[in-house]
Write an enzyme that holds these catalytic residues in place. Structure first.
Site, PDB file in Angstrom:
ATOM      1  N   CYS A   2       0.841  -1.195   0.000  1.00  0.00           N
ATOM      2  CA  CYS A   2       0.000   0.000   0.000  1.00  0.00           C
ATOM      3  C   CYS A   2       0.875   1.244   0.000  1.00  0.00           C
ATOM      4  O   CYS A   2       2.007   1.222   0.473  1.00  0.00           O
ATOM      5  CB  CYS A   2      -0.909   0.013   1.227  1.00  0.00           C
ATOM      6  SG  CYS A   2      -1.995  -1.425   1.340  1.00  0.00           S
ATOM      7  N   LYS A 636       4.509  -4.161  -5.899  1.00  0.00           N
ATOM      8  CA  LYS A 636       5.946  -4.008  -6.115  1.00  0.00           C
ATOM      9  C   LYS A 636       6.736  -4.218  -4.831  1.00  0.00           C
ATOM     10  O   LYS A 636       7.686  -4.989  -4.789  1.00  0.00           O
ATOM     11  CB  LYS A 636       6.236  -2.608  -6.678  1.00  0.00           C
ATOM     12  CG  LYS A 636       7.706  -2.362  -7.004  1.00  0.00           C
ATOM     13  CD  LYS A 636       8.156  -3.196  -8.162  1.00  0.00           C
ATOM     14  CE  LYS A 636       9.585  -2.911  -8.558  1.00  0.00           C
ATOM     15  NZ  LYS A 636      10.051  -3.810  -9.622  1.00  0.00           N
TER      16      LYS A 636
END
Length: 641
Positions: A2, A636
């Site tokens: 997040c 990622k």
């Protein structure tokens, strides 16, 4: 995973919050939102708290903000990668507190965003429901907002300190209160959070990553595990809980959290002539390797010396290398495969026993510690939660000699390890790692040579030969990138397929694993990789004309064995796609497609052979129309378990 951005300012900070979210899109997300202390809305029935949320991209959120004319001088923003609760607007951040009866009185008084996972959220939720709190989402995050609201007694900083003492798990939070404009509180434990010092009107910022604040400020304070920070106009205050969920918070002297000037690579977000960031980053690899090896004039342990800390010189790699008998590599995903490749180098060239562990598995099994082990972590971001936890576990077992191969010099991984080698891949936006992987391999090969030298196994001729080969890598990579048109033709064959098999032997087996990972990540084609000698032990049953078989075929000691494995595939009607060195004498034929590599590169061959596999995955994804840079369900930076 997040992304968090927060700000207190005297100007409208909504554009800064949204720009920060756009810079964090590379982390992966499935919803996004902004909440502000909205002065123009202060006289409406909803009060001063206002939020906008979306399950689309940040660009869509920006359109909603424009439609609603959202403005504010205090606010928080978030991109969410779903854990608890499906991707839906009611589960998107920011979350508001809803105390007893608050649904009838507007949005509540607490606004909060969160990165991480709260492990005891069920117990906390039950206690809050018993007090009359109602929940609008399935998230663990809403629990934190209500908990802070239940503890609030006029001072948000004190309420957050009390609340985090009850949280078990990983979190970075940013929170503000309806009753205290121009104040944002942040806290972190297990998930990254940084403080940005602004240049206008005493403004301050919070973010998950310094990149979010590129162009806004380059003055950054890296918050440590257990920190709680109070942001107000013209001042900030940090306290620290040293022992997690027990004990109180102690004030932190500013010298212990120095302000650093950080270049956040804002230009890296420009695509230039490329269609996607992944393609751009594949083609940046020659430069990334050159930058990573810049300044390496000889092979010496000092290349891995630790950075100075608190006015003291950094740890000496020479001393550490003299005190170790084995290597333990801890990593996840693509970084794990770079470690698997390094195992071959370390055992063959440095003659040192090496074990490679998936970080998320290592910390939960009983292992046999050895204090004379060099624990090596590998991470692109330096914030990978599983790898950090595995590192701390290894240290608790008495293995204090630690080294990291990492792309971010200011990351938690670098701060936690005695020694480090900082790769210089630059910002990597695409979720599927490319240049970070090859620069990791370059750093690990240097480590192999440095350990070999410290153990008396690297003579002057061998050192010169290896250095010459490494300096030629950028040019060799450029020649491999010129194979792109041939790989586009292969991609057209792969695009309609549902399954693929990758084969490699020895040093190139981890490269086959990485090739399969790339294909499944961004094309959603089911792909598996095997050591080619394992074909007859099961995987051969899967081979049909509908399953392409990709084979990495360098001209090494295992070539003839590999050719036998290829014949096993052809005899079952399988279609082969072979990346072969020029002198392997593997010729094109019906059902046998061959791309010739420009040259054989010996021990460094994995750095070259992985690039065509990256291009194959990329162009197959383009042909299938998937979201190349933001593949579904993936993030990622994996900052939670």
């Amino acid at each position: 995973m997040c992304g968090i951005v927060g700000a207190v300012s005297t100007r409208n900070i909504v554009p800064i919050l949204v720009q920060g979210l756009q810079r964090l899109e590379f982390r992966g997300y499935d919803s996004c939102g902004v909440a502000v202390y909205d002065t123009p809305a202060a006289l409406t029935p909803q009060g001063p708290l206002h939020r906008t949320r979306s399950t689309s991209r940040v660009s869509e959120l920006l359109a909603q903000i424009a439609d609603e004319k959202l403005e504010g001088t205090t606010g928080i923003a978030h991109t969410r990668w779903a854990t608890h609760g499906a991707p839906a607007v009611h589960n998107a951040h920011p979350h508001f507190s809803h105390g007893p009866g608050a649904y009838d009185e507007g949005p509540g008084r607490i606004a909060l965003v969160h990165d991480g996972i709260i492990e005891n959220h069920d117990a906390l939720r039950s206690g809050l429901e018993a007090k009359g709190y109602e929940f609008a989402s399935q998230t663990d995050t809403e629990v934190i907002a209500h908990l802070i609201d239940s503890l609030y007694d006029g001072d948000l900083f004190e309420a957050v300190q009390a609340a985090v003492g009850q949280l078990h798990g990983a979190y970075a939070i940013a929170v503000f209160c309806r009753d205290e404009p121009h104040r944002v509180i942040g806290a972190r434990a297990g998930s990254p959070l940084i403080l940005g010092i602004g240049s206008e009107g005493g403004e301050h910022f919070l973010a998950s990553d310094a990149m979010a604040l590129a162009g806004v400020t380059d003055q950054i304070v890296y918050l440590e595990e257990g920190d709680v920070v109070d942001l107000q106009l013209g001042r900030y205050w940090i306290v620290h809980r040293a022992d997690g969920a027990t004990g109180g918070h102690q004030p932190i002297d500013t010298a212990a959290r120095p302000v650093r000037t950080v270049t956040a690579h804002s230009g890296a977000a420009e695509l230039g002539p490329y269609r996607h960031y992944m393609q751009k980053e594949i083609f940046e690899q020659p430069r990334a390797i050159a930058d990573t090896l810049e300044g390496v004039e000889g092979i010496v342990p000092e290349l891995f010396d630790g950075a100075p800390r608190d006015g003291q010189p950094g740890a000496s790699a020479w001393r550490v290398f003299k005190d170790i008998d084995r290597v333990l590599i801890l990593a996840c995903g693509t970084s794990y495969y770079s470690g698997c490749t390094a195992k071959y180098w370390l055992e063959e060239i440095a003659r040192i026993p090496t074990q490679v562990e998936i970080a998320s598995e290592y910390r939960y099994r009983t292992s046999v510690p050895d204090p004379r082990t060099l624990v090596v972590t590998i991470s692109q971001s330096g914030e990978t939660a599983d790898t950090l936890a595995a590192l701390k576990h290894a240290r608790k077992l008495g293995m204090e000699q630690t080294l990291t191969i990492c792309n971010v010099a200011t990351s938690a991984m670098v701060r936690e390890c005695k020694l480090a080698y900082i790769t210089r891949a630059g910002a990597e936006i695409g979720v599927a790692s490319t240049k970070a992987f090859t620069t990791q391999l370059a750093g690990l090969f240097l480590l192999t040579l440095a350990l070999a030298q410290s153990r008396g196994l690297l003579d002057a001729d061998a050192e010169a030969r290896h250095l010459k080969a490494m300096r030629h890598l950028p040019a060799a990579l450029q020649a491999v990138l010129a194979l792109e048109p041939q790989l586009i033709a292969w991609a057209d064959d792969f695009a309609p397929k549902d399954h693929a098999l990758f084969l490699g032997r020895g040093l190139h087996y981890p490269i086959a694993l990485e090739g399969a990972l790339k294909l499944k990540e961004i094309t959603y084609i089911h792909a598996e990789a095997y050591a080619a000698g394992e074909l007859k032990h099961g995987p051969l049953a899967l081979v049909t004309s509908e399953m392409p078989v990709v084979t990495v075929a360098p001209n090494d000691a295992l070539l003839e064995k590999l050719k036998s494995n290829l014949q096993e595939v052809r005899a079952r009607g399988g279609v082969l796609y072979v990346l072969a060195d020029a002198d392997t004498r593997i010729e094109r034929a019906e059902g046998l497609h061959v791309i010739r590599m420009p040259e054989h590169y010996g021990a460094l061959s994995p750095l070259l052979h992985v690039v065509p596999l990256q291009l194959l995955a990329y162009h197959t994804a383009v042909a299938r129309g998937t979201d190349v840079d933001k593949p579904r369900n993936l993030a990622k930076s994996v900052t939670v378990e």
